[in-house]
Design a protein around this motif. Structure first.
Motif, PDB file in Angstrom:
ATOM      1  N   LYS A  77       0.817  -1.220   0.000  1.00  0.00           N
ATOM      2  CA  LYS A  77       0.000   0.000   0.000  1.00  0.00           C
ATOM      3  C   LYS A  77       0.846   1.265   0.000  1.00  0.00           C
ATOM      4  O   LYS A  77       0.432   2.300   0.499  1.00  0.00           O
ATOM      5  N   GLY A  78       2.059   1.175  -0.493  1.00  0.00           N
ATOM      6  CA  GLY A  78       2.938   2.338  -0.528  1.00  0.00           C
ATOM      7  C   GLY A  78       4.180   2.113   0.308  1.00  0.00           C
ATOM      8  O   GLY A  78       4.532   0.997   0.648  1.00  0.00           O
ATOM      9  N   LYS A  79       4.844   3.195   0.640  1.00  0.00           N
ATOM     10  CA  LYS A  79       6.087   3.120   1.425  1.00  0.00           C
ATOM     11  C   LYS A  79       5.815   2.582   2.828  1.00  0.00           C
ATOM     12  O   LYS A  79       4.797   2.913   3.436  1.00  0.00           O
ATOM     13  N   GLU A  80       6.735   1.756   3.317  1.00  0.00           N
ATOM     14  CA  GLU A  80       6.656   1.187   4.663  1.00  0.00           C
ATOM     15  C   GLU A  80       8.049   1.168   5.271  1.00  0.00           C
ATOM     16  O   GLU A  80       9.048   1.224   4.559  1.00  0.00           O
ATOM     17  N   TRP A  81       8.085   1.073   6.590  1.00  0.00           N
ATOM     18  CA  TRP A  81       9.341   0.839   7.299  1.00  0.00           C
ATOM     19  C   TRP A  81       9.515  -0.667   7.463  1.00  0.00           C
ATOM     20  O   TRP A  81       8.564  -1.378   7.779  1.00  0.00           O
TER      21      TRP A  81
END
Length: 116
Positions: A77-81
């Motif tokens: 769902k997009g950028k993540e850590w």
């Protein structure tokens, strides 16, 4: 009669209000889209790891393990850590590295040993 009702409502509100307040000790729940600093994500990952140990989902040997890498990745769902913990003494080499995933603002998504 109206005065008694008013007193009862006031007292019950005063007694139940602290229960409704958010827990000030839980600093790892974020709103909005502002990216969390790396240090915040690291701290939240340590808190989450400790919770997994306390609930028996992780072996107690993980208690002393610190994050080895913290990076941003492209998630579903997009950028993540993505936070990695490595236990060089793990008996099962398939479970040598624990991965934790957080939203960019810092909310926990999942933890696993696959990195996926």
């Amino acid at each position: 009669m109206t005065q008694i009702t008013l007193i009862i409502l006031t007292l019950s509100t005063a007694l139940w209000a602290p229960i409704a307040l958010a827990d000030p000790g839980n600093s790892c729940h974020f709103h909005g889209k502002k990216p969390a600093p790396e240090a915040t994500v690291s701290g939240c990952a340590l808190q989450r790891k400790d919770t997994l140990v306390k609930t028996g989902k992780l072996d107690a040997a993980w208690t002393a393990i610190k994050p080895t890498t913290i990076e941003t990745i492209d998630g579903k769902k997009g950028k993540e850590w993505k936070v990695s913990f490595k236990d060089p003494n793990a008996k099962d080499k398939a479970k040598e590295t624990l991965y934790m995933f957080f939203t960019l603002p810092g909310n926990f998504i999942a933890a696993n040993f696959t990195g996926q």
